[in-house]
Design a protein around this motif. Structure first.
Motif, PDB file in Angstrom:
ATOM      1  N   ARG A  89     -24.313  -2.154  37.687  1.00  0.00           N
ATOM      2  CA  ARG A  89     -25.504  -2.646  38.382  1.00  0.00           C
ATOM      3  C   ARG A  89     -25.362  -2.367  39.879  1.00  0.00           C
ATOM      4  O   ARG A  89     -24.355  -2.757  40.485  1.00  0.00           O
ATOM      5  CB  ARG A  89     -25.662  -4.142  38.144  1.00  0.00           C
ATOM      6  CG  ARG A  89     -26.950  -4.736  38.744  1.00  0.00           C
ATOM      7  CD  ARG A  89     -26.901  -6.251  38.691  1.00  0.00           C
ATOM      8  NE  ARG A  89     -26.894  -6.721  37.325  1.00  0.00           N
ATOM      9  CZ  ARG A  89     -27.980  -7.066  36.640  1.00  0.00           C
ATOM     10  NH1 ARG A  89     -29.163  -6.992  37.228  1.00  0.00           N
ATOM     11  NH2 ARG A  89     -27.888  -7.502  35.398  1.00  0.00           N
ATOM     12  N   ASN A  94     -32.802   0.005  42.849  1.00  0.00           N
ATOM     13  CA  ASN A  94     -32.971  -0.004  41.396  1.00  0.00           C
ATOM     14  C   ASN A  94     -32.970   1.402  40.838  1.00  0.00           C
ATOM     15  O   ASN A  94     -33.206   2.378  41.555  1.00  0.00           O
ATOM     16  CB  ASN A  94     -34.264  -0.735  41.016  1.00  0.00           C
ATOM     17  CG  ASN A  94     -35.501  -0.081  41.606  1.00  0.00           C
ATOM     18  OD1 ASN A  94     -35.980   0.929  41.103  1.00  0.00           O
ATOM     19  ND2 ASN A  94     -36.016  -0.654  42.692  1.00  0.00           N
ATOM     20  N   PRO A 101     -35.663   0.127  33.069  1.00  0.00           N
ATOM     21  CA  PRO A 101     -34.721  -0.232  34.132  1.00  0.00           C
ATOM     22  C   PRO A 101     -33.288  -0.092  33.615  1.00  0.00           C
ATOM     23  O   PRO A 101     -32.950  -0.628  32.558  1.00  0.00           O
ATOM     24  CB  PRO A 101     -35.067  -1.687  34.450  1.00  0.00           C
ATOM     25  CG  PRO A 101     -36.513  -1.819  34.046  1.00  0.00           C
ATOM     26  CD  PRO A 101     -36.666  -0.934  32.836  1.00  0.00           C
TER      27      PRO A 101
END
Length: 322
Positions: A89, A94, A101
């Motif tokens: 992550r 993003n 995602p």
């Protein structure tokens, strides 16, 4: 001047559409943005402790292309792959992969991608066939597909041989067979030919091009300039966590062609340097000079003076791409 070039590279990377759509590719449904992007990173920062490994990365990969991420060891290439495959992550920003995602990817999403990392993760005591059989069960792939991919990578005769008995090149081909066995929409390849002999590397290149011809998007990391020039439609140069240039390999080289010369090698061993600069109006004079050499039958070769990707990287960073 350097700052202006960096700003232009960033602007080239930010020309991105917002809307999403789906389309069929070789019988598969692929989610992408209206601009055709299947992988997107936006303002990604990756920090380990106090060190920024990736610094404000914005990157787009078009559906169906072979995209190359070039940079020396430690530049952050593998970190980017881990982010877009949901293994890591990002600290900020993003990533979206195939419309999902990356940090929310599920089993269904993972069945649509294939990965060949720098460490293959093969089971050394199992045979080639049993390695792929285990993967087939995990990804609900029919067992008949195993023989198909082994034949494709030239390992059918070695199907029952333990992995520990394979050469490095054969292990590389087996890892690629595993990566394509589920017929992925996106194929992630992390330094796929590193340390391989030229013949094996060339065979892997052929296999990559075959996958791309079927509509598969290929995300390739490498520090091999010739590999990127041969395979990739677009590349990004990564240095110390920053994307310092983006575009087609030939386009980037032309962009940094400061000499603007044509070299004409003659059969008598001489090399004639013919300058050309459209802005200075020298093209007609150079064309006439080259015409005369050609009519005399003296010309052995003609080359322009665009730099290599290695030279461009050195100009931008002062370091070699290795």
């Amino acid at each position: 001047m350097r700052k202006m070039e960096e700003n232009e590279a960033e602007l080239r990377m930010r020309k991105v559409g917002k809307m999403e759509m789906t389309k069929k590719e070789d019988g598969r449904t692929v989610t992408q943005t209206a601009a055709g992007h299947i992988i997107e990173l936006t303002d990604v920062v990756q920090r380990f402790g106090e060190k920024d490994v990736l610094k404000d990365i914005t990157l787009r990969v078009e559906s169906g292309e072979i995209f190359g991420l070039l940079g020396p060891s430690g530049a952050g290439k593998t970190t980017i792959i881990k982010i877009v495959t949901g293994q890591l992550r990002p600290t900020e920003g993003n990533a979206v992969t195939n419309g999902v995602p990356a940090d929310k990817m599920t089993g269904k999403a993972y069945r649509r991608i294939g990965m060949m990392m720098d460490v293959p993760g093969l089971y050394e005591r199992l045979s080639c066939y049993d390695n792929l059989k285990l993967f087939a069960r995990l990804y609900a792939v029919k067992e008949k597909r195993i023989r198909e991919v082994l034949e494709k990578v030239g390992l059918l005769e070695a199907a029952r041989r333990p992995v520990e008995k394979l050469s490095k090149g054969m292990k590389g081909r087996l890892a690629l067979a595993r990566a394509v066995m589920n017929e992925p929409d996106i194929l992630f390849l992390d330094e796929p030919t590193s340390g391989l002999d030229p013949a094996t590397a060339n065979r892997i290149h052929e296999l990559i091009l075959e996958e791309q011809a079927k509509g598969t998007t290929v995300f390739l990391t490498t520090h091999n300039m010739a590999e990127a020039e041969k395979l990739c439609r677009h590349i990004a140069l990564l240095h110390e966590g920053n994307i310092i240039e983006y575009g087609g390999p030939e386009e980037i080289c032309r962009r940094y062609n400061h000499k603007k010369q044509i070299l004409v090698r003659l059969y008598d061993g001489r090399t004639m340097v013919c300058p050309y600069d459209r802005k200075a109006g020298g093209d007609k004079e150079t064309a006439e000079m080259i015409r005369q050499y050609l009519e005399s039958g003296m010309v052995e070769t003609i080359h322009s003076t665009e730099p290599s990707l290695e030279t461009v990287f050195m100009e931008l960073t002062g370091k070699k791409l290795c």
